[in-house]
Structure formats: structure tokens, C-alpha cells
Design an enzyme around this catalytic site. Structure first.
Site, PDB file in Angstrom:
ATOM      1  N   ARG A  52       0.830  -1.210   0.000  1.00  0.00           N
ATOM      2  CA  ARG A  52       0.000   0.000   0.000  1.00  0.00           C
ATOM      3  C   ARG A  52       0.865   1.261   0.000  1.00  0.00           C
ATOM      4  O   ARG A  52       0.436   2.330  -0.432  1.00  0.00           O
ATOM      5  CB  ARG A  52      -0.946  -0.008   1.211  1.00  0.00           C
ATOM      6  CG  ARG A  52      -1.884   1.192   1.273  1.00  0.00           C
ATOM      7  CD  ARG A  52      -3.060   0.950   2.210  1.00  0.00           C
ATOM      8  NE  ARG A  52      -2.658   0.455   3.499  1.00  0.00           N
ATOM      9  CZ  ARG A  52      -2.179   1.231   4.490  1.00  0.00           C
ATOM     10  NH1 ARG A  52      -2.016   2.528   4.311  1.00  0.00           N
ATOM     11  NH2 ARG A  52      -1.853   0.702   5.655  1.00  0.00           N
ATOM     12  N   TYR A 105     -14.129  15.929 -17.080  1.00  0.00           N
ATOM     13  CA  TYR A 105     -14.653  14.559 -17.044  1.00  0.00           C
ATOM     14  C   TYR A 105     -15.802  14.490 -16.032  1.00  0.00           C
ATOM     15  O   TYR A 105     -15.770  15.149 -14.987  1.00  0.00           O
ATOM     16  CB  TYR A 105     -13.523  13.613 -16.654  1.00  0.00           C
ATOM     17  CG  TYR A 105     -13.939  12.195 -16.395  1.00  0.00           C
ATOM     18  CD1 TYR A 105     -14.535  11.425 -17.385  1.00  0.00           C
ATOM     19  CD2 TYR A 105     -13.727  11.618 -15.149  1.00  0.00           C
ATOM     20  CE1 TYR A 105     -14.915  10.111 -17.144  1.00  0.00           C
ATOM     21  CE2 TYR A 105     -14.095  10.307 -14.895  1.00  0.00           C
ATOM     22  CZ  TYR A 105     -14.694   9.565 -15.887  1.00  0.00           C
ATOM     23  OH  TYR A 105     -15.065   8.274 -15.638  1.00  0.00           O
ATOM     24  N   ASP A 177      -5.265  17.937 -16.052  1.00  0.00           N
ATOM     25  CA  ASP A 177      -5.562  16.557 -16.418  1.00  0.00           C
ATOM     26  C   ASP A 177      -5.144  16.384 -17.876  1.00  0.00           C
ATOM     27  O   ASP A 177      -5.785  16.908 -18.787  1.00  0.00           O
ATOM     28  CB  ASP A 177      -7.053  16.275 -16.233  1.00  0.00           C
ATOM     29  CG  ASP A 177      -7.423  14.826 -16.513  1.00  0.00           C
ATOM     30  OD1 ASP A 177      -6.685  14.153 -17.266  1.00  0.00           O
ATOM     31  OD2 ASP A 177      -8.458  14.360 -16.002  1.00  0.00           O
ATOM     32  N   LYS A 202      -6.229   4.880 -19.846  1.00  0.00           N
ATOM     33  CA  LYS A 202      -6.612   5.235 -21.208  1.00  0.00           C
ATOM     34  C   LYS A 202      -5.453   5.050 -22.193  1.00  0.00           C
ATOM     35  O   LYS A 202      -4.956   3.955 -22.378  1.00  0.00           O
ATOM     36  CB  LYS A 202      -7.157   6.665 -21.214  1.00  0.00           C
ATOM     37  CG  LYS A 202      -8.227   6.953 -20.171  1.00  0.00           C
ATOM     38  CD  LYS A 202      -9.442   6.075 -20.310  1.00  0.00           C
ATOM     39  CE  LYS A 202     -10.631   6.540 -19.479  1.00  0.00           C
ATOM     40  NZ  LYS A 202     -10.391   6.683 -18.053  1.00  0.00           N
TER      41      LYS A 202
END
Length: 391
Positions: A52, A105, A177, A202
């Protein structure tokens, strides 16, 4: 004394090395002594402790994206929205204000409209193509501006130069972004950005088989709170996804260039078809931000295009039924072409009036163009658009 199967077997030594990056799914890492573990946590020696908090496959992937973006110390997280979340939760506090572009988005818009206000963080939206509108929306307590270079799904091109100057003059963090444009099309740090975000899911990974995000920060002092937020809130990336994404990066430039070439040709082809009301592609002369796109991106129009059919939902349904080989899916960046319908996916939460204000009708589609033979794509879209027109 023989070893039983429950004992860990040391990794085989070899005088040669693996060509492919090893996949390391281990959750925990063993140290020799408490002193050695202290040295790792205090940064005096490199190493991993608990997945983590970081693992080798995430580090390798981050370094490769860093090289593309001209960054250092990038952080890999579990998704693109995890990247947005880590930035917001790591750097903002109650009383701060965030200004977002008004065509972000869909989930980023939701975070600004619904989630951050619950935490005492105020937000507002403004048109990123109009720097005067952005300036007017700033407040004394504004801490951050969040924009996309090319908006989703209407492909408007932000006034990045003006926004960067505005952020610098006002002492506000500029978060970009860069998912749509990618570092192949635009490198935000070269143009004044403070923080760069990616949905690695993406175009960077490019095969629709990973879910990952990336954050890089210009100021090293800001890295720690973002890293701590990602670790504390469990925004952990999968080692396997990181391994797959690294594999995808090796072909990224080739994939991007081919898909971009296809997109430009497909946009011009769609514009000739009866039943198409408009085609949106940044380097086309009829794009509303054409001059800015050329100045900002050069001839790099990217692999994304949008178009609007004449007719409503019936025409949209007919188009997708007539294109069975083009995946109709609410995603982008696959190696193959995918088609999405914002009114029924990314922007379904908006009212029809709100969608209309953005220019999104029931006949509006977004295309993530892939690397297929362009002649095949043009033929398939020709048939699909004709079916929509008949509907």
C-alpha cells in the site's frame, strides 16, 4: 533439516537478467533488522515495506511516465479518479476554493459539485477557453485550478497560456488533467502547470485491461501530502496492472501516432457524410478553437473526435446497431476504435438543459480512434451513419 513447502524459497540466482520487468505481487517485504527498517522509512536506504506504501512495479511505471512528462517523483494510484482524489485530499482543507473548467470529465465534475462541498471545500466552474471568465471566478480563498487541455467530450481547447499566467499571478496551483492530450501531444510542466494528472487506464496503457492513475508535482514539497493521502485512503495500484501498463508504454508513441493520423482522416471523412450535423476535431479549420489548437498543440490533434448526428435517440441507437465491430463503450484509449454516447454515459447525470448548454444532444457521439486500417473505419462509419439517417 529440510525445508517444508510453507517456507519461502529464495529467488534463484542468475548471472543473466530478465529482459521483461519482473512482476512482483508481494504485499509485504522482509527487512534484516529493525535498524534496517528504520533506515528505509526514514529515506536513508531505498526499499519497500508494504505494497500500500509502494511496490517495484509502480515505481518502474512512474519513472517511465515521468520521463514522458519531464517530471520527477510521479505517484501511481489505482485509477484516474484516484489521482484527482489524492491531489484534492492531500492539498486542500476546509475553507479552500477550487475553480474547475466547466467541461471536465463527468466524475471530476461530480467531485467538485457534490463531494468536496461536503468537506467544507467550495467550488465553482468557468469556461477554460475564456481566461477572463476564469479570472472572474477566482476568489481570495482559491487554492487550485483544475482544467483539461482538451475537454471531454466536446474537445474545446483551453486557453492554457492565459490560465497558466493567471494561476502564477494569483499564487494558485494549476492542476492539468493531461489524459486526452497525453505527453505526446502536450507537456503541461513545459507550460507552467504545477501538477499533472493522468488516467493511465486510457491511452498510456492503451489496451483496456488496466485501471491506474498518475500524479506528478513540480514542487517536491507537495509530493509528500499527496503520497500520504493516496496511502492513507488506500488508493493503491495493482502490481499486475502496473506491469501491464508498462508493457503498453513501449508501444505508446507508435499507437498514438497511428491513431492520431486515423482520427484526422476519419474526421474529414465524417464531415462529408449526409446525416452528420457537425464534426469536432481540434486541427480542422471549422473547430471553434482552431487557432489556439494550432498554437498549443501544433498539428497534434490527438486520437479523439466527436460528431453530432441529425436526429435524436432513435438515430443514435441505429448507428450503434449498424456498427457491431466498433465497440460501443463508455471508455477511450483502447488500441481499437471505441464509440461512446455522452448523454447515456459520462454526462447522463446532467439535465437535458445542462447537456444542451454544453452542446451535447442525443445525437452526440465521441470516438476514441484506434490503429485499425483507416479504410475499414471509414467504410464502417459510412454504413453506420447511413443507417442512422434512415432511422
Amino acid at each position: 533439516m529440510t525445508h517444508t513447502p510453507v517456507r519461502r524459497t529464495p529467488w534463484p540466482e542468475s548471472s543473466s537478467r530478465a529482459v521483461v520487468t519482473p512482476l512482483q505481487p508481494s504485499v509485504v517485504y522482509a527487512s534484516d533488522t529493525p535498524d534496517a527498517l528504520d533506515a528505509q522509512y526514514e529515506g536513508r536506504t531505498p526499499g519497500f515495506t508494504y505494497a500500500r506504501e509502494g511496490h517495484p512495479n509502480a515505481t518502474v511505471l512512474a519513472q517511465k511516465i515521468d520521463a514522458l512528462e519531464g517530471a520527477e517523483g510521479g505517484i501511481i494510484v489505482g485509477s484516474g479518479m484516484a489521482a484527482v482524489t489524492a491531489v484534492m485530499l492531500g492539498l486542500l482543507k476546509a475553507g479552500d476554493h477550487v475553480l474547475g473548467g466547466d467541461q471536465l470529465y463527468g466524475r471530476s465534475l461530480r467531485m467538485l459539485a457534490q463531494d468536496l462541498p461536503r468537506m467544507g471545500i467550495t467550488t465553482s466552474l468557468a469556461d477554460p477557453t475564456d481566461v477572463a471568465a476564469m479570472a472572474a471566478a477566482l476568489r481570495p480563498e482559491t487554492r487550485m485550478i483544475l482544467v483539461e487541455v482538451v475537454s471531454n467530450p466536446t474537445l474545446r481547447v483551453a486557453d492554457m497560456e492565459g490560465i497558466a499566467r493567471l494561476a502564477q499571478d494569483r499564487g494558485v496551483l494549476l492542476v492539468v488533467d493531461n489524459t486526452f492530450t497525453t505527453p505526446r501531444g502536450y507537456r503541461p510542466f513545459d507550460h507552467g502547470a504545477d501538477i499533472v494528472i493522468h488516467s493511465v487506464t486510457k491511452l498510456l496503457a492503451g489496451h483496456s485491461d488496466v485501471t491506474l492513475g498518475y500524479v506528478a508535482l513540480r514542487d517536491p514539497a507537495l509530493r509528500r501530502p499527496v503520497y500520504d493521502a493516496a496511502t492513507t485512503f488506500g488508493l493503491t495500484p495493482s502490481p499486475f496492472d502496473c506491469w501491464l501498463a508498462e508493457r503498453g508504454l513501449y508501444s505508446f508513441n507508435l499507437r498514438y501516432d497511428r491513431a492520431e493520423e486515423n482520427a484526422a482522416r476519419l474526421a474529414d471523412h465524417l464531415a462529408t457524410l449526409p446525416g452528420i450535423r457537425r464534426v469536432i476535431y481540434p486541427t480542422r479549420a471549422d473547430h471553434p478553437d482552431h487557432n489556439r489548437a494550432l498554437a498549443l498543440l501544433g498539428r497534434r490533434g490527438g486520437n479523439m473526435l466527436s460528431f453530432e448526428l441529425e436526429g435524436g435517440r432513435a438515430a443514435a441507437n441505429a448507428l450503434t446497431r449498424a456498427a457491431p465491430n466498433i465497440a460501443f463503450a463508455p471508455t477511450l484509449g483502447d488500441i481499437g476504435t471505441t464509440l461512446s454516447h455522452p448523454p447515456s454515459s459520462s454526462h447522463r447525470a446532467l439535465t437535458p438543459e445542462a447537456r444542451a448548454a454544453l452542446g451535447i444532444s442525443e445525437g452526440f457521439f465521441r470516438v476514441s480512434v484506434g490503429v485499425e486500417e483507416i479504410e475499414i473505419l471509414m467504410a464502417e462509419f459510412t454504413e453506420a451513419v447511413a443507417a442512422a439517417a434512415r432511422a
